[in-house]
Each structure stands twice: as C-alpha cells, then as structure tokens.
Design a protein around this motif. Structure first.
Motif, PDB file in Angstrom:
ATOM      1  N   PHE A  78       0.823  -1.207   0.000  1.00  0.00           N
ATOM      2  CA  PHE A  78       0.000   0.000   0.000  1.00  0.00           C
ATOM      3  C   PHE A  78       0.860   1.261   0.000  1.00  0.00           C
ATOM      4  O   PHE A  78       0.565   2.240  -0.682  1.00  0.00           O
ATOM      5  CB  PHE A  78      -0.910  -0.017   1.223  1.00  0.00           C
ATOM      6  CG  PHE A  78      -1.684   1.255   1.451  1.00  0.00           C
ATOM      7  CD1 PHE A  78      -2.750   1.595   0.643  1.00  0.00           C
ATOM      8  CD2 PHE A  78      -1.351   2.098   2.498  1.00  0.00           C
ATOM      9  CE1 PHE A  78      -3.472   2.764   0.862  1.00  0.00           C
ATOM     10  CE2 PHE A  78      -2.065   3.274   2.725  1.00  0.00           C
ATOM     11  CZ  PHE A  78      -3.124   3.599   1.907  1.00  0.00           C
ATOM     12  N   VAL A  79       1.949   1.236   0.771  1.00  0.00           N
ATOM     13  CA  VAL A  79       2.824   2.402   0.882  1.00  0.00           C
ATOM     14  C   VAL A  79       3.667   2.586  -0.375  1.00  0.00           C
ATOM     15  O   VAL A  79       3.808   3.701  -0.899  1.00  0.00           O
ATOM     16  CB  VAL A  79       3.737   2.278   2.123  1.00  0.00           C
ATOM     17  CG1 VAL A  79       4.776   3.392   2.142  1.00  0.00           C
ATOM     18  CG2 VAL A  79       2.894   2.314   3.401  1.00  0.00           C
ATOM     19  N   ASN A  80       4.215   1.496  -0.896  1.00  0.00           N
ATOM     20  CA  ASN A  80       5.200   1.589  -1.977  1.00  0.00           C
ATOM     21  C   ASN A  80       4.616   1.471  -3.381  1.00  0.00           C
ATOM     22  O   ASN A  80       5.190   1.997  -4.337  1.00  0.00           O
ATOM     23  CB  ASN A  80       6.266   0.502  -1.784  1.00  0.00           C
ATOM     24  CG  ASN A  80       7.026   0.675  -0.484  1.00  0.00           C
ATOM     25  OD1 ASN A  80       7.434   1.783  -0.141  1.00  0.00           O
ATOM     26  ND2 ASN A  80       7.217  -0.410   0.246  1.00  0.00           N
ATOM     27  N   ALA A  81       3.503   0.758  -3.526  1.00  0.00           N
ATOM     28  CA  ALA A  81       2.925   0.564  -4.863  1.00  0.00           C
ATOM     29  C   ALA A  81       1.404   0.551  -4.785  1.00  0.00           C
ATOM     30  O   ALA A  81       0.753  -0.457  -5.094  1.00  0.00           O
ATOM     31  CB  ALA A  81       3.444  -0.736  -5.468  1.00  0.00           C
ATOM     32  N   PRO A  82       0.789   1.658  -4.346  1.00  0.00           N
ATOM     33  CA  PRO A  82      -0.662   1.668  -4.141  1.00  0.00           C
ATOM     34  C   PRO A  82      -1.461   1.404  -5.410  1.00  0.00           C
ATOM     35  O   PRO A  82      -2.608   0.968  -5.339  1.00  0.00           O
ATOM     36  CB  PRO A  82      -0.923   3.081  -3.603  1.00  0.00           C
ATOM     37  CG  PRO A  82       0.248   3.891  -4.055  1.00  0.00           C
ATOM     38  CD  PRO A  82       1.410   2.947  -4.050  1.00  0.00           C
ATOM     39  N   GLU A  83      -0.848   1.627  -6.580  1.00  0.00           N
ATOM     40  CA  GLU A  83      -1.572   1.379  -7.826  1.00  0.00           C
ATOM     41  C   GLU A  83      -1.864  -0.098  -8.043  1.00  0.00           C
ATOM     42  O   GLU A  83      -2.716  -0.466  -8.864  1.00  0.00           O
ATOM     43  CB  GLU A  83      -0.772   1.936  -9.013  1.00  0.00           C
ATOM     44  CG  GLU A  83       0.517   1.189  -9.352  1.00  0.00           C
ATOM     45  CD  GLU A  83       1.687   1.594  -8.468  1.00  0.00           C
ATOM     46  OE1 GLU A  83       2.799   1.096  -8.694  1.00  0.00           O
ATOM     47  OE2 GLU A  83       1.483   2.408  -7.547  1.00  0.00           O
ATOM     48  N   LEU A  84      -1.164  -0.968  -7.303  1.00  0.00           N
ATOM     49  CA  LEU A  84      -1.376  -2.408  -7.434  1.00  0.00           C
ATOM     50  C   LEU A  84      -2.482  -2.923  -6.527  1.00  0.00           C
ATOM     51  O   LEU A  84      -2.853  -4.090  -6.595  1.00  0.00           O
ATOM     52  CB  LEU A  84      -0.070  -3.155  -7.112  1.00  0.00           C
ATOM     53  CG  LEU A  84       1.128  -2.828  -7.992  1.00  0.00           C
ATOM     54  CD1 LEU A  84       2.344  -3.641  -7.538  1.00  0.00           C
ATOM     55  CD2 LEU A  84       0.818  -3.107  -9.462  1.00  0.00           C
ATOM     56  N   CYS A  85      -2.998  -2.055  -5.662  1.00  0.00           N
ATOM     57  CA  CYS A  85      -4.011  -2.476  -4.696  1.00  0.00           C
ATOM     58  C   CYS A  85      -5.407  -2.431  -5.311  1.00  0.00           C
ATOM     59  O   CYS A  85      -6.185  -1.506  -5.082  1.00  0.00           O
ATOM     60  CB  CYS A  85      -3.961  -1.582  -3.456  1.00  0.00           C
ATOM     61  SG  CYS A  85      -2.408  -1.704  -2.542  1.00  0.00           S
ATOM     62  N   ALA A  86      -5.719  -3.402  -6.120  1.00  0.00           N
ATOM     63  CA  ALA A  86      -7.028  -3.469  -6.765  1.00  0.00           C
ATOM     64  C   ALA A  86      -7.640  -4.839  -6.532  1.00  0.00           C
ATOM     65  O   ALA A  86      -6.951  -5.854  -6.581  1.00  0.00           O
ATOM     66  CB  ALA A  86      -6.888  -3.204  -8.259  1.00  0.00           C
ATOM     67  N   SER A  87      -8.933  -4.873  -6.238  1.00  0.00           N
ATOM     68  CA  SER A  87      -9.608  -6.137  -5.935  1.00  0.00           C
ATOM     69  C   SER A  87     -10.426  -6.621  -7.124  1.00  0.00           C
ATOM     70  O   SER A  87     -11.055  -5.832  -7.822  1.00  0.00           O
ATOM     71  CB  SER A  87     -10.540  -5.955  -4.726  1.00  0.00           C
ATOM     72  OG  SER A  87      -9.812  -5.606  -3.572  1.00  0.00           O
ATOM     73  N   ASN A  88     -10.411  -7.925  -7.331  1.00  0.00           N
ATOM     74  CA  ASN A  88     -11.254  -8.540  -8.356  1.00  0.00           C
ATOM     75  C   ASN A  88     -12.599  -8.872  -7.700  1.00  0.00           C
ATOM     76  O   ASN A  88     -12.870 -10.009  -7.321  1.00  0.00           O
ATOM     77  CB  ASN A  88     -10.585  -9.805  -8.886  1.00  0.00           C
ATOM     78  CG  ASN A  88     -11.305 -10.361 -10.108  1.00  0.00           C
ATOM     79  OD1 ASN A  88     -12.442 -10.010 -10.377  1.00  0.00           O
ATOM     80  ND2 ASN A  88     -10.628 -11.222 -10.840  1.00  0.00           N
ATOM     81  N   LEU A  89     -13.451  -7.867  -7.550  1.00  0.00           N
ATOM     82  CA  LEU A  89     -14.639  -8.000  -6.725  1.00  0.00           C
ATOM     83  C   LEU A  89     -15.653  -8.985  -7.287  1.00  0.00           C
ATOM     84  O   LEU A  89     -16.272  -9.734  -6.528  1.00  0.00           O
ATOM     85  CB  LEU A  89     -15.294  -6.624  -6.544  1.00  0.00           C
ATOM     86  CG  LEU A  89     -14.446  -5.586  -5.808  1.00  0.00           C
ATOM     87  CD1 LEU A  89     -15.196  -4.255  -5.746  1.00  0.00           C
ATOM     88  CD2 LEU A  89     -14.114  -6.064  -4.417  1.00  0.00           C
ATOM     89  N   GLY A  90     -15.840  -8.977  -8.597  1.00  0.00           N
ATOM     90  CA  GLY A  90     -16.848  -9.858  -9.181  1.00  0.00           C
ATOM     91  C   GLY A  90     -16.581 -11.318  -8.904  1.00  0.00           C
ATOM     92  O   GLY A  90     -17.462 -12.061  -8.463  1.00  0.00           O
ATOM     93  N   MET A  91     -15.359 -11.754  -9.148  1.00  0.00           N
ATOM     94  CA  MET A  91     -15.006 -13.157  -8.950  1.00  0.00           C
ATOM     95  C   MET A  91     -15.115 -13.544  -7.478  1.00  0.00           C
ATOM     96  O   MET A  91     -15.646 -14.602  -7.135  1.00  0.00           O
ATOM     97  CB  MET A  91     -13.581 -13.404  -9.444  1.00  0.00           C
ATOM     98  CG  MET A  91     -13.124 -14.857  -9.324  1.00  0.00           C
ATOM     99  SD  MET A  91     -11.447 -15.106  -9.981  1.00  0.00           S
ATOM    100  CE  MET A  91     -10.469 -14.166  -8.792  1.00  0.00           C
TER     101      MET A  91
END
Length: 257
Positions: A78-91
């Motif tokens: 979260f601190v170093n690469a927040p752009e990677l914090c995405a959830s695959n909510l549908g699945m």
C-alpha cells in the motif's frame, strides 16, 4: 508492558459518573468474566453448529504469525505501490456466497481515512473480519464480534488498529485536561479512553499521540483478559492479539505489540 488500567485518580475525574454505580458495574463485569471462564469449555461445544451455519468454507490455514506477516506485506504494498491495490470484486463475490473464512480480525476506528482493506494492500472480499467504531474501542458488541471471528470463523489474528489524529482520542484528551462537557452520546463514547488519557497527562511527547498508543495497547490487553473465549484460544496458540498505529501522513502501519 505495563497495563495499569485503573489508576487511583481515574474515577474521580470521569465526568458524570456515580462512584457506586461504577463499582457495581465493575462487580458485574467480574462476575460475568468468572461465569464465562467457568462455562467456556461447555459453551465452545456449541460453536461447531454455529460455525457450520455461518460458513461452508474451511477456516484459514494461516498461523497467527503468518497472518501478521501477510498484513505487514500488504501495508508495504500500500505504501510503496498503491496502484497495485485493486480487488477482483466480481469473482470473489460469487465465491463467497456460501460463507466466509477471514484470516485476520481488525478492530479499527470509524475514521473514513482508515480503511483496513486498503491500508493492508487492497485486500479482497472475505479476507478481513472488521469491527469499526470511533476510537477503536472494545465495547460489548465489538467484544462479541471479535469472539465470533476467532471462535466461529477461525480468524487467527486480532489487530487493534489506532491511528494518528484520532478525533475520539482528541475528545477524551479535552475531557481529561479541561473537563470539557461533550454533547449527546459522544461523552459516554469516549469514557473508555479516559483512563489512557489520564495516565498519559504530563508525559514526555505529544499528549494526543501518547494517548492514541496507550489506548490501543489497553484495548488489546482488555480483549485478552476479559474474553474467556479469546483468552483460551491465545493460550492454545491459535490466536494472537497485537496493536498497531496507522500514520495518516505516510500510510505506514506500525505494529507495536
């Protein structure tokens, strides 16, 4: 660590309480705690049927220490690469219709800036069992929620998560220092924070920051001592309790105990 929860001057300062009523409440809490300890073994026998109704998923296989390491890894993400914090909510939503098996329980503040799933790395649905209220306090409903997460859902880690610039703690500090009268239910809400505020008055460093740390520590200790269910699981090595502080400025979660 020193958990002197009831300093000699605490109850004389807390606004609007009757001493006899406080003593009665303490006696009732001691009685209930003793009763819980006495029936814990019997009561836990009934958890299996509750657990079967709550979830068709097997509990997490993570140990308490593995769950803690996963939270630390997620916060670093979260601190170093927040752009990677995405959830695959549908699945995930479809996969969880039959139940849940969270691998950590987080008691956090209701502050809208402190979102546990986000600050621990963009976690998906079904991973955290979250309790939130102003000041991250362990009231009756929260204690029951934590017990449910640990005993029924098999969550191996309990985190009491305080944060910088907490408004509830600031309010408690106002009461402790100036005797400020707070409106409505806000006054009673911060009463559980007052012992930490009183203990930290006059200490070196920033008063509010000191109380944020002290209150989180005391809440973690309270959970471990007042819940016979959680205490048993901790003693068996199945559950670990820690407290931590989230920095609004940096996004870093500091784990302290």
């Amino acid at each position: 660590m020193d958990f002197d929860l009831f300093g000699s001057n605490v109850f004389g300062i807390i606004r609007g309480h009757d001493m006899c009523e406080i003593c009665n409440q303490k006696s009732r809490r001691k009685f209930l705690a003793g009763s819980m300890a006495g029936i814990a073994a019997v009561g836990m026998m009934g958890w299996s049927s509750v657990a079967n109704a709550a979830s068709k998923l097997a509990p997490t296989s993570l140990t308490p220490d593995e769950a803690l390491a996963k939270l630390k890894e997620g916060n670093a993400k979260f601190v170093n690469a927040p752009e990677l914090c995405a959830s695959n909510l549908g699945m995930k939503r479809d996969a969880l219709t039959g139940g849940q098996a969270p691998w950590a329980t987080v008691l956090g503040c209701a502050d809208s800036r402190v979102h546990p799933e986000m600050i621990f790395g963009g976690l998906e649905l079904g991973e955290l069992f979250v309790c939130r209220n102003a000041g991250n306090m362990a009231d009756t409903a929260t204690m029951g929620t934590i017990e449910y997460g640990a005993a029924v859902l098999g969550s191996p880690l309990i985190v009491v998560l305080g944060h910088e610039k907490c408004g509830a703690v600031q309010a408690a500090c106002e009461v402790a220092e100036k005797g400020t009268e707070l409106p409505g239910f806000i006054g009673p809400m911060v009463d559980d924070i007052l012992p930490a505020a009183i203990a930290m008055r006059g200490k070196e460093g920033d008063f509010v920051s000191n109380v944020i740390h002290e209150s989180a520590k005391r809440t973690a200790f309270r959970i471990s001592q007042e819940s016979a269910i959680v205490s048993r699981l901790v003693g068996e090595g199945k559950v670990k309790i820690v407290y931590a502080i989230y920095s609004l400025d940096t996004g870093v979660v500091e784990f302290l105990g």
